[in-house]
Design a protein around this motif. Sequence first.
Motif, mmCIF file in Angstrom:
data_model
loop_
_atom_site.group_PDB
_atom_site.id
_atom_site.type_symbol
_atom_site.label_atom_id
_atom_site.label_comp_id
_atom_site.label_asym_id
_atom_site.label_seq_id
_atom_site.Cartn_x
_atom_site.Cartn_y
_atom_site.Cartn_z
ATOM 1 N N SER A 227 0.553 -1.719 0.186
ATOM 2 C CA SER A 227 0.077 0.424 0.273
ATOM 3 C C SER A 227 1.160 1.086 -0.119
ATOM 4 N N ASP A 228 1.661 1.532 0.958
ATOM 5 C CA ASP A 228 2.211 2.140 1.039
ATOM 6 C C ASP A 228 3.765 2.459 -0.514
ATOM 7 N N CYS A 229 4.030 1.512 -1.048
ATOM 8 C CA CYS A 229 4.734 1.377 -2.073
ATOM 9 C C CYS A 229 4.150 2.394 -3.131
ATOM 10 N N ALA A 230 2.914 1.746 -3.291
ATOM 11 C CA ALA A 230 2.054 2.216 -3.996
ATOM 12 C C ALA A 230 1.993 4.096 -4.166
ATOM 13 N N LYS A 231 1.519 4.066 -2.972
ATOM 14 C CA LYS A 231 0.771 5.386 -2.633
ATOM 15 C C LYS A 231 2.723 6.190 -2.502
ATOM 16 N N ALA A 232 3.694 5.896 -3.063
ATOM 17 C CA ALA A 232 4.631 6.295 -2.828
ATOM 18 C C ALA A 232 4.786 6.502 -4.399
ATOM 19 N N LEU A 233 4.561 5.497 -5.223
ATOM 20 C CA LEU A 233 4.767 5.182 -6.958
ATOM 21 C C LEU A 233 4.278 6.148 -7.331
ATOM 22 N N TYR A 234 2.686 5.500 -7.063
ATOM 23 C CA TYR A 234 1.712 7.319 -7.522
ATOM 24 C C TYR A 234 2.200 8.817 -7.794
ATOM 25 N N ARG A 235 3.109 8.747 -5.979
ATOM 26 C CA ARG A 235 2.682 10.697 -5.132
ATOM 27 C C ARG A 235 4.468 10.658 -5.972
ATOM 28 N N GLN A 236 4.767 9.885 -6.927
ATOM 29 C CA GLN A 236 6.236 10.375 -7.730
ATOM 30 C C GLN A 236 5.657 10.364 -8.750
ATOM 31 N N GLY A 237 4.800 9.600 -9.701
ATOM 32 C CA GLY A 237 4.141 9.967 -11.321
ATOM 33 C C GLY A 237 3.721 11.605 -11.566
ATOM 34 N N LEU A 238 3.214 11.824 -10.640
ATOM 35 C CA LEU A 238 2.479 12.788 -10.285
ATOM 36 C C LEU A 238 3.589 14.071 -10.657
ATOM 37 N N PRO A 239 4.640 14.499 -9.541
ATOM 38 C CA PRO A 239 6.070 15.499 -10.177
ATOM 39 C C PRO A 239 6.644 15.157 -11.634
ATOM 40 N N GLN A 240 6.883 13.751 -11.280
ATOM 41 C CA GLN A 240 7.472 13.741 -13.409
ATOM 42 C C GLN A 240 6.627 13.860 -13.497
ATOM 43 N N LEU A 241 5.233 14.112 -14.432
ATOM 44 C CA LEU A 241 4.601 15.044 -15.392
ATOM 45 C C LEU A 241 4.857 16.319 -14.947
ATOM 46 N N THR A 242 4.840 16.583 -14.084
ATOM 47 C CA THR A 242 5.401 18.200 -13.500
ATOM 48 C C THR A 242 6.760 18.625 -14.481
ATOM 49 N N LEU A 243 7.320 17.697 -14.263
ATOM 50 C CA LEU A 243 8.937 18.091 -14.889
ATOM 51 C C LEU A 243 9.060 17.372 -16.715
ATOM 52 N N LYS A 244 7.923 17.144 -16.855
ATOM 53 C CA LYS A 244 7.954 16.412 -18.555
ATOM 54 C C LYS A 244 9.029 14.921 -18.600
ATOM 55 N N GLU A 245 8.837 14.301 -17.760
ATOM 56 C CA GLU A 245 8.926 13.250 -17.347
ATOM 57 C C GLU A 245 8.127 11.808 -17.938
ATOM 58 N N GLY A 246 7.712 12.108 -18.647
ATOM 59 C CA GLY A 246 5.768 11.393 -19.377
ATOM 60 C C GLY A 246 5.580 10.456 -19.226
ATOM 61 N N GLU A 247 7.719 9.187 -19.758
ATOM 62 C CA GLU A 247 7.813 8.223 -19.532
ATOM 63 C C GLU A 247 8.079 7.696 -18.102
ATOM 64 N N ALA A 248 8.947 8.636 -17.486
ATOM 65 C CA ALA A 248 9.291 7.469 -16.172
ATOM 66 C C ALA A 248 7.296 7.614 -15.297
ATOM 67 N N ALA A 249 7.429 8.833 -15.442
ATOM 68 C CA ALA A 249 5.867 8.797 -14.631
ATOM 69 C C ALA A 249 5.278 7.738 -15.127
ATOM 70 N N GLU A 250 4.738 7.173 -16.276
ATOM 71 C CA GLU A 250 3.425 5.788 -16.815
ATOM 72 C C GLU A 250 4.346 4.666 -15.879
ATOM 73 N N GLY A 251 5.570 4.683 -16.383
ATOM 74 C CA GLY A 251 6.751 3.679 -15.915
ATOM 75 C C GLY A 251 5.751 3.228 -13.569
ATOM 76 N N ALA A 252 6.218 4.687 -13.707
ATOM 77 C CA ALA A 252 5.684 4.779 -12.040
ATOM 78 C C ALA A 252 4.093 4.158 -11.923
ATOM 79 N N PHE A 253 3.333 4.928 -12.392
ATOM 80 C CA PHE A 253 1.998 4.148 -12.548
ATOM 81 C C PHE A 253 1.485 3.127 -12.462
ATOM 82 N N LEU A 254 1.927 2.830 -13.825
ATOM 83 C CA LEU A 254 1.747 1.233 -13.931
ATOM 84 C C LEU A 254 2.326 0.935 -12.989
ATOM 85 N N GLU A 255 3.698 0.395 -12.080
ATOM 86 C CA GLU A 255 3.820 -0.306 -11.135
ATOM 87 C C GLU A 255 2.675 0.252 -10.149
ATOM 88 N N ALA A 256 2.756 0.850 -9.892
ATOM 89 C CA ALA A 256 1.838 1.376 -8.459
ATOM 90 C C ALA A 256 0.267 1.002 -8.571
#
Length: 199
Positions: A133-162
């Motif tokens: 549960s905490d790992c999923a939260k961390a990955l989701y909350r990592q993907g959000l700022p990656q979108l802001t930083l224009k790292e779309g592929e990394a964000a998608e990877g984080a969301f998929l793992e979450a």
Amino acid sequence: MNPGDVPTEPIIIADRGELSPSDSSLSEQQPVASDGDPRRVRGCAHAARAWHRTLEGGHALAKWQKALRYLDVHPVLPDDASPELAEEFNTLRTPLLLNSALAAFKEPVGTAGARIAFSATSTVLGLLKLSDSDCAKALYRQGLPQLTLKEGEAAEGAFLEAFSLAKEDKAIAAELEHLRQRKKSQREKEKAAYKNFFG
């Protein structure tokens, strides 16, 4: 002057304000060894949650980060620390980092907050004994700022793992769907541009 001496983000004084002479924060010192008491950490966390409920993200972030500084007084607990104390420190650190990431993403806005959020979630993902549960939260909350930083592929990877860890989470599913729609729109634009190019 070296390149690293220049701030990468504009420095903004959001609220100058005034302090009363009786304000306890005037006499506040940097944390010392005795400050590694979980009661101090819990006190900061309680204040942070109160600020968060009033939608004062900046104040909440400051309190959560202060609580983390208290924990960091003892990055490695003394050998004579009780197992209960060690467990409490580990239990406190994860939600503090996750909440810091959430507050930082919301306030300050932009790349500055995104970098703070990414750093906090990276620290969480490096912790031992992290629940799914905490790992999923961390990955989701990592993907959000990656979108802001224009790292779309990394964000998608984080969301998929979450999503693999929390398939019932609607927020994660929504972000994945948003990314799929954005990719589809981009492909259609490229296809139209290619068609127009060749008449």
